[in-house]
Design an enzyme around this catalytic site. Structure first.
Site, PDB file in Angstrom:
ATOM      1  N   HIS A 166      67.634 -31.441  44.744  1.00  0.00           N
ATOM      2  CA  HIS A 166      66.176 -31.328  44.693  1.00  0.00           C
ATOM      3  C   HIS A 166      65.626 -31.515  43.289  1.00  0.00           C
ATOM      4  CE1 HIS A 166      62.260 -30.416  46.192  1.00  0.00           C
ATOM      5  NE2 HIS A 166      62.667 -29.768  47.271  1.00  0.00           N
ATOM      6  N   LYS A 251      43.257 -23.801  66.199  1.00  0.00           N
ATOM      7  CA  LYS A 251      42.215 -23.897  65.173  1.00  0.00           C
ATOM      8  C   LYS A 251      40.912 -23.264  65.668  1.00  0.00           C
ATOM      9  CE  LYS A 251      43.820 -28.168  62.924  1.00  0.00           C
ATOM     10  NZ  LYS A 251      43.464 -29.568  62.615  1.00  0.00           N
ATOM     11  N   ASP A 387      61.372 -47.635  59.657  1.00  0.00           N
ATOM     12  CA  ASP A 387      61.940 -48.599  60.606  1.00  0.00           C
ATOM     13  C   ASP A 387      62.819 -49.600  59.854  1.00  0.00           C
ATOM     14  OD1 ASP A 387      62.525 -50.478  62.528  1.00  0.00           O
ATOM     15  OD2 ASP A 387      60.441 -50.949  63.021  1.00  0.00           O
TER      16      ASP A 387
END
Length: 445
Positions: A166, A251, A387
């Site tokens: 990280h 919400k 993709d």
């Protein structure tokens, strides 16, 4: 799950790449040096024989990876952790550096592996890329920040596994890399569609002061250079979904019950729903203090703001605090929503960045020994839309959440939210029941 390693390659950036690149690690990066590695898996359905996989698919992926690394040199670099007092940590790329790419096959049932049902968490660790060994000397520790494993399920599908340190970059940067690699592979080496990474460090807010301060705290530790915890034997992984319609109802309920919050974001209601559900799963001590947090992208919140294609880490933690008793009750979701919304609003102020990192050690010290629930990922990132020429991935797994209490969040294929969890099987059964019940209750509101 039986996985067989077929080949291991070292992939270098293509010709034309810079001969060297040194990228200083700033305070945003340094704080991740001693944390566990992140491990993610992307599953693509593809009816492909082993011979075609090795002779065509792997060849194309290696070539497109080399082309991509030309513009993402730090992923093929070495992170330098100095052991002398005067030096600072950095990512250093030279022309001899490369990225480890492992090729493997699996005899498991692809359709079972990519299903949402609970599955043994330990089985997925065979698909995770292993980091090359670190190099130790009297002056420094030198280690790789990134590795990839391609695993074929013959005539069923492919898993692309990423292991990354990280400290080299966050999920936003990694997503840019994945989409660039995918677009180059899909176009057979054609032009990539994403912006090139921005490596500028000069304008990062409060960089000099905070970087030195955090390096002084970190340099007495040692960096994590490989994933040391053993795969869990008692946990299962499962995936849950919140549809757009369900999110909108959540919400609306928050808006009705707590109009002072305003219309909450998707991220706020998802976090609040997770936090309250986990607390409804059990626990005896109503007075138990617990924390809920998540890293959030703050590139646009700095002064001056950084571009979206900034390469590296640019995250701040929001942290909400409550008690088990408040979160498990009938109004637990509303309570959680108010706390998360407030904590997130504070975290995303430009002035909060300096305050948080100046006090980070004390903040995390207060959390030691307490229950900490984390959300990783982002409700804005679609982890399945890269993709490579085979269409969308059908499944994403965030494997490192096996080692602490965390929920992975990302967009799903229909625009809703996907939640990935790892926990002991009895706990997962209870969570599934609570999750379904809470959604049913909120759908009636």
């Amino acid at each position: 799950m039986a996985v067989k390693i077929v080949e291991t390659y070292s992939v270098s950036p293509s010709s034309g790449a810079a001969a060297k690149l040194t990228l200083p690690l700033l305070y945003f990066d340094i704080v991740w040096l001693d944390t566990i590695l992140t491990e993610t898996l992307h599953f693509y359905p593809l009816k492909c024989s082993e011979s075609r996989f090795l002779e065509t698919v792997v060849v194309n992926l290696k070539h497109s990876l080399s082309l991509t690394l030309k513009d993402f040199l730090p992923l093929a670099s070495k992170i330098i952790f100095p052991l002398t007092s005067a030096a600072m940590p950095a990512s250093r790329y030279t022309a001899s550096d490369s990225l480890a790419l492992v090729i493997a096959t699996s005899d498991d049932d692809f359709s079972y592996v990519v299903s949402n049902r609970p599955k043994a968490a330990g089985d997925f660790h065979h698909l995770v890329a292993q980091m090359p060994a670190a190099v130790y000397s009297s002056d420094e520790i030198k280690f790789s920040p990134f590795a990839i494993q391609l695993t074929l399920f013959p005539n069923q599908g492919i898993c692309i596994g990423f292991t990354h340190h990280h400290s080299i970059c966050d999920a936003n940067t990694l997503s840019d890399f994945l989409h660039t690699w995918a677009s180059i592979n899909k176009s057979n080496g054609g032009e990539q569609l994403n912006l090139l990474p921005f490596y500028g460090r000069d304008s990062v807010q409060d960089s000099t002061k905070l970087t030195v301060a955090h390096w002084n705290q970190m340099k007495t530790n040692r960096p994590t250079v490989s994933l040391t915890p053993p795969p869990p034997s008692d946990k299962v992984r499962a995936t849950f979904h919140l549809s757009n319609a369900q999110i909108e109802k959540l919400k609306s309920w928050v808006t009705i019950k707590k109009p002072s919050i305003g219309r909450p974001s998707t991220f706020v209601v998802v976090c609040a729903f997770i936090w309250s559900c986990l607390n409804k799963c059990g626990g005896d001590n109503d007075d138990e203090t617990q924390y809920f947090g998540s890293p959030v992208n703050c590139r646009q919140r700095l002064n001056p703001p950084l571009p979206d294609n900034y390469f590296g880490n640019c995250l701040i933690q929001f942290i909400a605090v409550s008690s088990h008793g408040k979160l498990k009750g009938n109004d637990g979701f509303i309570t959680a929503a108010e706390l998360v919304a407030t904590a997130l609003k504070i975290a995303l102020k430009s002035t909060t960045v300096s305050e948080f990192f100046e006090n980070r050690a004390e903040i995390f010290s207060e959390m030691k020994g307490k229950r900490v629930i984390r959300v990783v990922g982002s409700s804005k990132l679609d982890q399945c839309d890269a993709d490579y020429g085979w269409g969308r991935a059908v499944k994403y797994e965030c494997i490192h959440t096996d080692f602490y209490e965390a929920v992975h969040v990302c967009k799903d294929i229909h625009g809703g939210i996907e939640l990935g969890l790892s926990m002991p099987k009895p706990n997962m059964d209870i969570f599934a029941e609570v999750f379904t019940k809470c959604l049913y209750i909120n759908s009636k509101l």
